[in-house]
Structures are given as C-alpha cells and as structure tokens.
Design a protein around this motif. Sequence first.
Motif, PDB file in Angstrom:
ATOM      1  N   MET A   1     -20.232 -14.077 -40.398  1.00 46.36           N
ATOM      2  CA  MET A   1     -19.225 -13.856 -39.350  1.00 46.36           C
ATOM      3  C   MET A   1     -19.857 -13.887 -37.960  1.00 46.36           C
ATOM      4  N   TRP A   2     -21.117 -13.453 -37.857  1.00 46.47           N
ATOM      5  CA  TRP A   2     -21.787 -13.443 -36.540  1.00 46.47           C
ATOM      6  C   TRP A   2     -21.786 -14.845 -35.938  1.00 46.47           C
ATOM      7  N   HIS A   3     -21.907 -15.841 -36.797  1.00 48.00           N
ATOM      8  CA  HIS A   3     -21.819 -17.233 -36.337  1.00 48.00           C
ATOM      9  C   HIS A   3     -20.373 -17.707 -36.284  1.00 48.00           C
ATOM     10  N   ASP A   4     -19.664 -17.535 -37.390  1.00 47.56           N
ATOM     11  CA  ASP A   4     -18.356 -18.165 -37.519  1.00 47.56           C
ATOM     12  C   ASP A   4     -17.318 -17.580 -36.570  1.00 47.56           C
ATOM     13  N   ASN A   5     -17.450 -16.303 -36.247  1.00 53.32           N
ATOM     14  CA  ASN A   5     -16.462 -15.628 -35.401  1.00 53.32           C
ATOM     15  C   ASN A   5     -17.087 -15.109 -34.106  1.00 53.32           C
ATOM     16  N   TRP A   6     -18.122 -15.788 -33.651  1.00 51.36           N
ATOM     17  CA  TRP A   6     -18.894 -15.290 -32.506  1.00 51.36           C
ATOM     18  C   TRP A   6     -18.032 -15.065 -31.268  1.00 51.36           C
ATOM     19  N   LEU A   7     -17.098 -15.951 -31.000  1.00 49.60           N
ATOM     20  CA  LEU A   7     -16.265 -15.812 -29.798  1.00 49.60           C
ATOM     21  C   LEU A   7     -15.392 -14.563 -29.843  1.00 49.60           C
ATOM     22  N   GLU A   8     -15.119 -14.059 -31.049  1.00 48.91           N
ATOM     23  CA  GLU A   8     -14.357 -12.816 -31.159  1.00 48.91           C
ATOM     24  C   GLU A   8     -15.216 -11.599 -30.820  1.00 48.91           C
ATOM     25  N   MET A   9     -16.525 -11.787 -30.794  1.00 56.57           N
ATOM     26  CA  MET A   9     -17.434 -10.700 -30.397  1.00 56.57           C
ATOM     27  C   MET A   9     -17.718 -10.748 -28.906  1.00 56.57           C
ATOM     28  N   ALA A  10     -17.787 -11.949 -28.354  1.00 63.12           N
ATOM     29  CA  ALA A  10     -18.097 -12.132 -26.933  1.00 63.12           C
ATOM     30  C   ALA A  10     -16.793 -12.194 -26.140  1.00 63.12           C
ATOM     31  N   THR A  11     -16.133 -11.072 -26.047  1.00 61.93           N
ATOM     32  CA  THR A  11     -14.830 -11.008 -25.390  1.00 61.93           C
ATOM     33  C   THR A  11     -14.480  -9.546 -25.119  1.00 61.93           C
ATOM     34  N   PRO A  12     -13.664  -9.234 -24.113  1.00 63.29           N
ATOM     35  CA  PRO A  12     -13.019 -10.119 -23.150  1.00 63.29           C
ATOM     36  C   PRO A  12     -13.857 -10.278 -21.880  1.00 63.29           C
ATOM     37  N   THR A  13     -13.341 -11.060 -20.967  1.00 68.31           N
ATOM     38  CA  THR A  13     -13.913 -11.166 -19.633  1.00 68.31           C
ATOM     39  C   THR A  13     -13.814  -9.827 -18.914  1.00 68.31           C
ATOM     40  N   ILE A  14     -14.834  -9.511 -18.114  1.00 65.59           N
ATOM     41  CA  ILE A  14     -14.772  -8.362 -17.204  1.00 65.59           C
ATOM     42  C   ILE A  14     -14.275  -8.912 -15.862  1.00 65.59           C
ATOM     43  N   GLY A  15     -12.968  -8.862 -15.692  1.00 57.79           N
ATOM     44  CA  GLY A  15     -12.314  -9.596 -14.618  1.00 57.79           C
ATOM     45  C   GLY A  15     -12.806  -9.258 -13.225  1.00 57.79           C
TER      46      GLY A  15
END
Length: 207
Positions: free
Chosen positions: A75-89
């Motif tokens: 999952m660390w690879h396959d769902n990486w974008l779900e970990m690197a979120t959200p933007t700090i606006g």
Amino acid sequence: MADIQAVVFDIGNVLIEWQPERYYDRVIGQERRKAMFAQVDLHGINDLVDRGQNFRETIYAAAEDNPDWRDEIRMWHDNWLEMATPTIGHSVRLLRALRKAGVPVFALTNFGIQTFDLAEPVYPFLKEFDRRYISGHLQEVKPGHRIYEMVEQDCGIAAESLLFADDRADNIATAAARGWQTHLFEHPQGWADRLVAEGLLTPEAAQ
C-alpha cells in the motif's frame, strides 16, 4: 543578521501533509498499524527511496521480505498519494506571495524520484519554485551536511542569506550549523509571522 536573498521550503509537512500512519490507521486500524510499524521500519525503507532507489522495487522488495505484512507494505507504493495529502493551503499561499514579491524561493526536500513524479501533477505549486533540490536526484538526504552544501554551491548564495523552513528539528539543526537562518515549522501561521518579521511579506500578503 544578513539580508535574506532566498527562502527555502521543505515540502513534507510544510506544503503537503505527510502522515502515513494516519492512512494506515484509517485502512487497517490503529492496533494493526502499530504492530506493523513495530516490526517493519517503513520510514527507514522510504529513506532508501529518498536516496534515489526505485520506489516500486524498494517497497515491493520490503513486502516480500515481510510476508506477514505483504499487502499492507505494498500500500505504501500503491496508495502513496493517499498518504501525501492534503495540501497545507496557507503555506502554498506564502510560497506564491514570496514569488510575487520577487523573493527567490527554493525547495529542499527528502523526496524520491518516482514519488516526486507522482506528486507533481497533483500539486501544481511544486513546479513554481525557482530552484528545486530533490534528494532522490541528488542522492543525498537531510539532515546530512552534503545536501545543504550542494544547495549553497548551486545557488551561489551565502549560507547566512538563506532562510529555511522545515518541520524536523534535526534538519533545522544542520542548516543552522552551516550558518543558514532557520524556522522550525509547526504551523503555517508561525511561518507567516516569521516572513513578515523578516520584512519579506506584508501582513496582508502573508494571510
């Protein structure tokens, strides 16, 4: 104190939240996440990616080495974008306000080659830096001194004229030891206040 000639942003937890544990707590539950992280040094494995190793190969190899957690590690690879979120606006607004004010803005980040390629289309502001120092490409990581030295050599700006924001105290300590001006990032308002105090932004521009 020297005049600031460029502002340097870390990315993870300064511009984009990076909380893999939060993702795993949601997907597999906190108890299982704690058990996995106790057995598998996922952050240490990710450090190899930040040093330039191939993202998929590194994570999938770790999954095969730890068959009890094979699916979860992948999952660390396959769902990486779900970990690197959200933007700090607010931080993104500060980045753009600095550039609008004519202040050079650099990125200095521990980030893999392939993970940065994943993030760039999702987070367009990653293209907006005047210079980018990505550990995966440089094959050096913070808090080692060498990556800071590479920044100094490339940009040609004296250490004392760089202002660097990072969320990790060890990364800040190395920068400070080299003579950089530093800000330990805890929340964007504190960073905004520092930029105003340095005369780089007006209070209005820093909102």
